[in-house]
Write an enzyme that holds these catalytic residues in place. Structure first.
Site, mmCIF file in Angstrom:
data_model
loop_
_atom_site.group_PDB
_atom_site.id
_atom_site.type_symbol
_atom_site.label_atom_id
_atom_site.label_comp_id
_atom_site.label_asym_id
_atom_site.label_seq_id
_atom_site.Cartn_x
_atom_site.Cartn_y
_atom_site.Cartn_z
ATOM 1 N N ASP A 46 0.938 -1.108 0.283
ATOM 2 C CA ASP A 46 0.200 -0.216 -0.224
ATOM 3 C C ASP A 46 1.011 0.847 0.355
ATOM 4 O OD1 ASP A 46 -1.824 2.202 1.080
ATOM 5 O OD2 ASP A 46 -3.430 -0.160 1.521
ATOM 6 N N SER A 127 -7.153 4.486 -1.125
ATOM 7 C CA SER A 127 -7.628 2.872 -0.937
ATOM 8 C C SER A 127 -8.441 2.091 -1.253
ATOM 9 C CB SER A 127 -6.443 2.271 0.513
ATOM 10 O OG SER A 127 -5.028 2.965 0.451
ATOM 11 N N ASP A 178 -9.308 -1.950 7.720
ATOM 12 C CA ASP A 178 -8.942 -0.811 7.222
ATOM 13 C C ASP A 178 -9.432 -1.140 5.468
ATOM 14 O OD1 ASP A 178 -8.117 1.481 6.460
ATOM 15 O OD2 ASP A 178 -5.578 0.758 5.828
#
Length: 484
Positions: A46, A127, A178
């Site tokens: 990420d 994201s 997340d």
């Protein structure tokens, strides 16, 4: 050697793709005829752009592999000699990938990206949108997980894998709810609705869920005086703790290590490492003026250990597996402009890829397993210390912090690298129909999901369809990118 490569777009399409024993077809994934892999393992750093990879390699080995000097005033590009020091840098398929969301910039413009130093620094994906594109093949708006822009639910690859009898899992170095891991286990209009996302993931078809976000522990692996239910509701924590879900709860480091060694193999488990936001990045201690790993680490399992355990459990399914592994805290370090922590997290991700490669070569084979290593976006605009308005290389010596500079505290629209090896990897190479003046051939993040759907029973309508290169205002001819 310095070349006026902006005048030679056709040559870049071939130069930007490293493929050993493969033929690049511009027909796109729909034209490729391959047997689908039994197993697919997708590893996402990420926030990990090309320069994050090289910063870690400079620290580890004193070498880099992706450094360039770009001068938009003259249109010149110099690719510095490189050394492949990470295992994935020797994979046969190496292309770039665009990451834009449905809103924001909503496209990648190769001309603008390399003619204006600041163009990539605004309007980037987050994201949630990037994870959704990688997981479903559908572009969506920032902040949205598993939904199209109109709010309709879109199927992700893990759900499709479960439908055809494969074991599925997600592993991350940040909270399990997340945005990136959530894209493979939830559908939500708000990535911040962590309780609902956690509940959806717990009730999903996933067999393994592993990450941080333990309600009883803080960022230093310390037991809190009172539970903190930021990521997981009190009711859901009670369900997990009391054995009222389909998952076996694993918390202790020794138990994670037992799963990784094969001594303990549950059918389904949810692993909550005893830490809050991240395995290591958010821990206390100096972040400036120290070398990576000088600050004592939290006493929790690392990402390679968590990944090995997930592979051990998922591979009990004879029909195969899908696993997404996220080095999630590379992004966190990028947002904070912490180069030492960024290197720590990238090195941990590198070791995780090595763990996966070892598993393929000892427990499976490249004939039945596809491994993809990529990023969801770049974070922090990491570049050489003398950049803007030109791009200059990051340099450094082994064991030392590299000479670099951050130009943002947010995501960027830069292309990110994609590396692939194994069954069907040539299909990803064939999807790289875009042409960038610096990084060469590139695909889009929706092509990753489109390829996987194509292997496993056909892609949903509109997912993964090949697109022509988007080079606004130019054709593939001897035309200067900057009009001069």
């Amino acid at each position: 050697m310095t070349n006026r490569v902006f005048r030679r777009l056709p040559a870049l399409a071939a130069a930007g793709v490293l493929m050993t024993g493969l033929t690049l077809s511009v027909a796109g994934p729909a034209a490729a005829q391959v047997d689908g892999p039994k197993n697919i393992i997708l590893l996402i750093g990420d926030g990990m752009g090309y320069n994050h990879v090289d910063a870690a390699s400079l620290y580890e080995h004193g070498t880099s592999n992706h450094q360039v000097v770009v001068d938009p005033a003259t249109g010149s590009v110099e690719h510095l000699p490189g050394t492949a020091s990470q295992v994935f840098e020797s994979f046969p398929v190496q292309v770039a990938m665009s990451t834009h969301s449905a809103n924001g910039r909503a496209e990648y413009d190769p001309v603008a990206a390399w003619s204006d130093f600041d163009w990539v620094a605004s309007g980037a994906t987050d994201s949630a949108a990037a994870g959704t594109a990688l997981a479903t093949g559908v572009k969506t708006n920032n902040g949205t997980v598993g939904l199209a822009p109109d709010g309709s639910v879109v199927t992700n690859v893990a759900e499709r894998a479960a439908e055809i009898g494969k074991a599925t899992g997600v592993v991350t170095s940040v909270m399990f709810s997340d945005a990136t891991p959530a894209a493979w286990g939830a559908h939500s209009a708000d990535r911040g609705d962590l309780h609902a996302i956690s509940d959806q993931m717990i009730d999903s078809s996933l067999d393994v869920i592993v990450g941080a976000g333990h309600p009883l522990y803080g960022d230093d692996n310390e037991l809190l005086d009172e539970p903190r239910h930021l990521y997981l509701s009190a009711a859901s924590w009670d369900r997990l703790r009391d054995g009222e879900t389909a998952f076996e709860l694993i918390e202790d480091k020794a138990d994670f290590e037992a799963v990784a060694s094969g001594e303990r193999l549950p059918e389904k488990y949810l692993g909550l490492t005893q830490v809050a936001f991240t395995l290591q990045q958010a821990r206390s201690g100096d972040v400036d003026g120290v070398l990576p790993f000088e600050v004592p680490a939290n006493d929790v399992p690392d990402l390679p250990t968590l990944t090995q355990g997930a592979l051990n459990v998922l591979s009990q399914n004879e029909d195969g597996l899908f696993l997404m592994v996220e080095g999630g805290a590379i992004d966190w370090a990028g947002h904070a402009n912490q180069i030492a922590r960024d290197i720590e997290e990238t090195v941990d991700f590198n070791r995780t890829v090595e763990t996966v490669v070892d598993w393929v070569e000892t427990e499976s084979s490249w004939d039945e397993t596809l491994v993809i290593v990529t990023a969801d976006h770049e974070t922090g605009y990491l570049d050489g210390s003398r950049s803007n308005p030109t791009w200059t290389p990051i340099t450094g010596e082994q064991g030392q912090l590299p000479d670099q500079k951050w130009f943002s505290i947010d995501h960027t629209n830069q292309l990110v690298p994609l590396f692939a090896k194994g069954a069907g990897s040539e299909v990803l190479a064939a999807s790289a129909t875009g042409v960038d003046p610096v990084r060469g051939a590139y695909l889009d993040n929706v092509d990753v999901a489109g390829t996987m759907f194509g292997f496993w029973g056909g892609r949903p309508e509109g997912v993964g369809t090949p697109r022509p290169a988007v080079v606004p205002g130019l054709t593939r001819s001897e035309t200067s990118m900057f009009g001069g």
